[in-house]
Design a protein around this motif. Structure first.
Motif, PDB file in Angstrom:
ATOM      1  N   GLY A 114       0.796  -1.215   0.000  1.00 21.40           N
ATOM      2  CA  GLY A 114       0.000   0.000   0.000  1.00 21.40           C
ATOM      3  C   GLY A 114       0.831   1.267   0.000  1.00 21.40           C
ATOM      4  N   MET A 126      -3.965   4.149   1.644  1.00 20.51           N
ATOM      5  CA  MET A 126      -4.539   3.149   0.754  1.00 20.51           C
ATOM      6  C   MET A 126      -3.864   1.811   1.052  1.00 20.51           C
ATOM      7  SD  MET A 126      -4.462   2.910  -3.409  1.00 20.51           S
ATOM      8  CE  MET A 126      -5.317   4.475  -3.655  1.00 20.51           C
ATOM      9  N   GLU A 127      -4.628   0.867   1.540  1.00 26.22           N
ATOM     10  CA  GLU A 127      -4.084  -0.439   1.873  1.00 26.22           C
ATOM     11  C   GLU A 127      -3.774  -1.228   0.592  1.00 26.22           C
ATOM     12  OE1 GLU A 127      -6.877  -2.374   4.371  1.00 26.22           O
ATOM     13  OE2 GLU A 127      -6.730  -0.891   5.985  1.00 26.22           O
ATOM     14  N   VAL A 130      -1.837  -2.395  -4.299  1.00 21.70           N
ATOM     15  CA  VAL A 130      -2.068  -1.146  -5.025  1.00 21.70           C
ATOM     16  C   VAL A 130      -1.418  -1.236  -6.398  1.00 21.70           C
ATOM     17  CG1 VAL A 130      -1.496   1.312  -5.077  1.00 21.70           C
ATOM     18  CG2 VAL A 130      -2.211   0.254  -2.936  1.00 21.70           C
ATOM     19  N   TYR A 150      -1.873   5.783  -8.168  1.00 23.55           N
ATOM     20  CA  TYR A 150      -1.930   4.603  -7.316  1.00 23.55           C
ATOM     21  C   TYR A 150      -3.408   4.238  -7.154  1.00 23.55           C
ATOM     22  CZ  TYR A 150       2.816   6.105  -6.182  1.00 23.55           C
ATOM     23  OH  TYR A 150       4.127   6.504  -6.261  1.00 23.55           O
ATOM     24  N   SER A 152      -6.429   1.403  -5.876  1.00 21.48           N
ATOM     25  CA  SER A 152      -6.716   0.302  -4.961  1.00 21.48           C
ATOM     26  C   SER A 152      -7.188  -0.935  -5.721  1.00 21.48           C
ATOM     27  CB  SER A 152      -7.781   0.718  -3.948  1.00 21.48           C
ATOM     28  OG  SER A 152      -8.190  -0.392  -3.168  1.00 21.48           O
ATOM     29  N   ARG A 154      -7.831  -3.653  -4.123  1.00 18.78           N
ATOM     30  CA  ARG A 154      -8.859  -4.193  -3.228  1.00 18.78           C
ATOM     31  C   ARG A 154     -10.242  -3.720  -3.656  1.00 18.78           C
ATOM     32  NH1 ARG A 154     -11.484  -2.262   1.226  1.00 18.78           N
ATOM     33  NH2 ARG A 154     -10.229  -0.340   1.208  1.00 18.78           N
ATOM     34  N   ASP A 222     -13.847   5.406   1.327  1.00 22.29           N
ATOM     35  CA  ASP A 222     -12.643   4.657   0.992  1.00 22.29           C
ATOM     36  C   ASP A 222     -11.759   5.451   0.037  1.00 22.29           C
ATOM     37  OD1 ASP A 222     -13.189   2.302   2.460  1.00 22.29           O
ATOM     38  OD2 ASP A 222     -14.575   1.626   0.904  1.00 22.29           O
ATOM     39  N   GLU A 225      -8.129   6.234  -5.220  1.00 23.35           N
ATOM     40  CA  GLU A 225      -6.974   6.583  -6.058  1.00 23.35           C
ATOM     41  C   GLU A 225      -6.174   7.707  -5.408  1.00 23.35           C
ATOM     42  OE1 GLU A 225      -7.391   7.515 -10.472  1.00 23.35           O
ATOM     43  OE2 GLU A 225      -6.760   9.472  -9.690  1.00 23.35           O
TER      44      GLU A 225
END
Length: 257
Positions: A114, A126-127, A130, A150, A152, A154, A222, A225
């Motif tokens: 992340g 951001m976990e 990525v 970057y 996500s 997830r 959440d 980006e």
């Protein structure tokens, strides 16, 4: 007495000249003109053709008719912080204003652990995993933007399998059904030496560069980006436009090509 199609085209051109319609904005469609003015398909079509023939707009097949720029040095307006402008994307924004975009991908990789950034004093995390995409964005062979995104994985599974030659924003909405809730941005400047190893602009002398850090949020809060992009300082100008009725600040910029 002016024909009906000329009156309608003059009405739209007045909106362009006054700044109500900005470069890259979509002008009313044939159907919208028919409904607004109660005219035929032929009259509506001739109105749009009149605007295009005068150089105020350009028709993009399958997308609509978009405002071109009429300033002598061809400044192009960019609205930053606007969801609509972000949805249109960098390449499409160039195309509708008469430029030929080109993208060179320098890196496309997955970060397992992340990433994080700070914008307006707030920390965004951001976990992993990525997707990192580093690419150079050109207009008519002139490098304007050094962009690193970057994304996500997830929240967007297998997005790393898609081409980078697209509007990620539309992918977030259309493919992954995310509702974008907010865009936060920081703007800063540096002087980038010509011999700096991170300088891809190939300017013969030190170059002023705008740094734009941004985060795109989707419901329910959440981080979807993160982006860190460098813009040529000799090709861009940025302004801040406030819309009190929406209680938001929208950043806008112009670039000179």
């Amino acid at each position: 007495m002016k024909p009906k199609f000329v009156k309608i085209s003059d009405w739209i051109i007045d909106k362009i000249r006054s700044g109500e319609l900005l470069p890259g904005d979509k002008v009313p469609s044939e159907n919208e003109l028919i409904q607004t003015f109660g005219v035929s398909n032929t009259t509506a079509r001739k109105s749009l053709q009149q605007i295009e023939s005068k150089g105020y707009a350009q028709r993009i097949k399958g997308k609509g008719t978009f405002v071109l720029n009429k300033t002598e040095d061809h400044h192009l307006l960019r609205v930053l912080g606007s969801i609509d402008a972000t949805r249109r994307g960098f390449d499409e924004g160039l195309k509708v204003e008469g430029f030929q975009p080109k993208t060179v991908v320098l890196e496309k990789t997955i970060l397992d652990h992340g990433i994080s950034t700070e914008i307006s004093g707030k920390h965004y995390i951001m976990e992993g995993p990525v997707l990192k995409v580093h690419q150079l964005r050109y207009a008519d062979d002139l490098l304007l933007k050094d962009e690193t995104k970057y994304i996500s994985i997830r929240l967007c599974p297998r997005i790393n399998m898609l081409s980078t030659d697209l509007s990620y924003f539309k992918v977030y909405e259309d493919k992954y059904n995310h509702k974008i809730s907010d865009i936060k941005q920081n703007l800063s400047t540096i002087i980038l030496p010509s011999d700096d190893s991170t300088n891809y602009f190939e300017a013969p002398e030190a170059l002023p560069v705008f740094i734009l850090d941004s985060v795109v949020m989707c419901q329910p809060g959440d981080v979807l980006e993160l982006e860190k992009s460098l813009y040529r300082g000799d090709k861009y100008k940025f302004a801040i436009i406030a819309h009190p009725e929406y209680n938001e600040i929208v950043h806008s910029g112009t670039k000179k090509v």
